[in-house]
Design an enzyme around this catalytic site. Structure first.
Site, mmCIF file in Angstrom:
data_model
loop_
_atom_site.group_PDB
_atom_site.id
_atom_site.type_symbol
_atom_site.label_atom_id
_atom_site.label_comp_id
_atom_site.label_asym_id
_atom_site.label_seq_id
_atom_site.Cartn_x
_atom_site.Cartn_y
_atom_site.Cartn_z
ATOM 1 C CG LEU A 1 69.662 -77.383 102.695
ATOM 2 C CD1 LEU A 1 70.060 -77.835 104.101
ATOM 3 C CD2 LEU A 1 70.215 -75.988 102.423
ATOM 4 C CG ASP B 1 65.098 -60.558 116.267
ATOM 5 O OD1 ASP B 1 64.533 -59.731 115.522
ATOM 6 O OD2 ASP B 1 64.966 -60.563 117.491
ATOM 7 N N GLY B 2 66.826 -58.988 113.940
ATOM 8 C CA GLY B 2 67.724 -57.829 113.959
ATOM 9 C C GLY B 2 67.779 -57.035 112.666
ATOM 10 C CD1 TRP C 1 49.829 -63.366 110.178
ATOM 11 C CD2 TRP C 1 50.012 -62.042 108.383
ATOM 12 N NE1 TRP C 1 50.012 -64.169 109.078
ATOM 13 C CE2 TRP C 1 50.125 -63.385 107.967
ATOM 14 C CE3 TRP C 1 50.097 -61.028 107.411
ATOM 15 C CZ2 TRP C 1 50.307 -63.753 106.623
ATOM 16 C CZ3 TRP C 1 50.288 -61.398 106.082
ATOM 17 C CH2 TRP C 1 50.386 -62.735 105.702
ATOM 18 C CG HIS D 1 62.690 -56.708 106.483
ATOM 19 N ND1 HIS D 1 62.972 -57.410 107.631
ATOM 20 C CD2 HIS D 1 61.714 -55.830 106.811
ATOM 21 C CE1 HIS D 1 62.190 -56.971 108.610
ATOM 22 N NE2 HIS D 1 61.411 -56.013 108.141
ATOM 23 N NE ARG E 1 61.474 -62.072 122.738
ATOM 24 C CZ ARG E 1 61.980 -60.918 123.154
ATOM 25 N NH1 ARG E 1 62.460 -60.797 124.382
ATOM 26 N NH2 ARG E 1 62.008 -59.872 122.356
HETATM 27 C C1 FPP Z 1 63.343 -60.025 112.092
HETATM 28 O O1 FPP Z 1 63.955 -58.769 112.152
HETATM 29 C C2 FPP Z 1 63.148 -60.452 110.717
HETATM 30 C C3 FPP Z 1 61.952 -60.648 110.103
HETATM 31 C C4 FPP Z 1 60.674 -60.443 110.794
HETATM 32 C C5 FPP Z 1 61.876 -61.034 108.698
HETATM 33 C C6 FPP Z 1 62.928 -61.997 108.241
HETATM 34 C C7 FPP Z 1 62.822 -62.111 106.785
HETATM 35 C C8 FPP Z 1 63.874 -62.051 105.929
HETATM 36 C C9 FPP Z 1 65.287 -61.941 106.343
HETATM 37 C C10 FPP Z 1 63.604 -62.181 104.492
HETATM 38 C C11 FPP Z 1 63.462 -63.634 104.222
HETATM 39 C C12 FPP Z 1 63.563 -63.895 102.799
HETATM 40 C C13 FPP Z 1 63.453 -65.121 102.288
HETATM 41 C C14 FPP Z 1 63.641 -65.328 100.851
HETATM 42 C C15 FPP Z 1 63.169 -66.266 103.167
HETATM 43 P P1 FPP Z 1 63.175 -57.584 112.841
HETATM 44 O O2 FPP Z 1 62.474 -56.812 111.793
HETATM 45 O O3 FPP Z 1 62.306 -58.129 113.928
HETATM 46 O O4 FPP Z 1 64.385 -56.777 113.439
HETATM 47 P P2 FPP Z 1 64.380 -55.901 114.779
HETATM 48 O O5 FPP Z 1 64.179 -56.855 115.910
HETATM 49 O O6 FPP Z 1 65.752 -55.317 114.752
HETATM 50 O O7 FPP Z 1 63.300 -54.903 114.627
#
Ligand code: FPP
Length: 265
Positions: free
Chosen positions: A142, A31-32, A80, A48, A205
């Site tokens: 892994l 997250d973040g 989604w 991302h 959470r």
């Molecule tokens: C949460 O941050 C992150 C996600 C919803 C996406 C996580 C996905 C990636 C890191 C890319 C994964 C790539 C592969 C190859 C597996 P947020 O957008 O909710 O952040 P915020 O809480 O600061 O808004």
């Protein structure tokens, strides 16, 4: 020489973690990303994009230190509902990243497992993920599980549907439905439960992630945003895990007696 530096870093982390058993299975709520980008006045997609680097670092460290399973919450069922543009970017990014990393995954003996309602993914991303899954299916190091279009309640409902079908066609009786039978229908079947569940980004959470499997997981929350979560940060979480006493419902005295017995034998 970057490669050489990385090896030294991993070596020093391995040394630091050598005193006690490592978690066999680490699960992470990444997250973040959005906030990381916002702090830099960048579009959320930049967060991302940077987050993929952290996925790579975590995979490398787990692979190098002999952690058996790394499970990442990459996209939830609820995700989604994000703006279509962000959903599209994430899908493209995940597909491209996984395709680009496939040769390295194979080289490092990492097997990709896909968890979630993958059918809901756009065909292009799904195809790339599926190709990586097949290309790494022989790997025995892994296991990297990506949870995509995943939610724990969806998964548990799926397991319940499966059992209802088995009961309806007479292959199982209601009395035979025990924890093991439920578990066999989960997307994680065959894997040990996560020992350590990490959430980055400051929230405390579980957000519908591995609710059944995390029954006895040690929880670790950090304010570090996912794109900033490097190998040292993951090592901190692993070291913290090594200091926890896992009792599984027993008393401290029972655990100590057991540990002394194991050390003796
Ligand atoms: C949460 O941050 C992150 C996600 C919803 C996406 C996580 C996905 C990636 C890191 C890319 C994964 C790539 C592969 C190859 C597996 P947020 O957008 O909710 O952040 P915020 O809480 O600061 O808004």
């Amino acid at each position: 020489n970057l490669l050489f530096d990385m090896d030294i870093q991993t070596q020093s982390i391995s040394d630091r973690l050598s005193g006690a058993p490592l978690p066999r299975h680490i699960a992470i709520i990444m997250d973040g990303n959005g906030r990381w980008a916002k702090q830099r006045s960048l579009p959320r997609s930049a967060g991302h994009y940077e987050g993929v680097t952290s996925v790579r670092r975590a995979t490398e460290l787990c692979s190098d230190t002999g952690v058996g399973f790394l499970t990442l919450y990459a996209f939830s069922t609820e995700n989604w509902n994000r703006p279509q543009e962000e959903v599209d970017t994430l899908m493209t990014l995940i597909g491209m990243a996984i395709e680009r990393e496939t040769p390295d995954l194979v080289r490092n003996n990492v097997r990709l497992r896909l968890i979630g309602d993958i059918e809901r993914m756009p065909a292009d991303a799904r195809d790339r993920l599926e190709r990586c899954r097949q290309a790494t299916s022989h790997c025995s190091g892994l296991t990297l599980s990506l949870c995509l279009s995943y939610s724990s309640r969806w998964e548990i409902a799926e397991a319940a549907r499966r059992l209802a079908r088995l009961a309806a066609d007479g292959s199982i009786s209601a009395d035979e439905i025990d924890e093991e039978a439920v578990e066999a229908g989960l997307a994680t079947s065959g894997m040990p439960a996560p020992d350590l569940l990490i959430r980055t980004g400051g929230e405390k959470r579980l957000s519908n992630f591995l609710l059944w499997q995390a029954a006895y997981a040690e929880l670790y929350f950090t304010d570090t945003l996912w794109p900033d979560f490097g190998k040292e940060a993951l090592a901190d979480a692993m070291a913290d895990f090594q200091c926890r006493e896992r009792r599984f419902g027993r008393t401290s005295e029972q655990v100590e007696a057991d540990t002394a017995f194991q050390a003796d034998s």
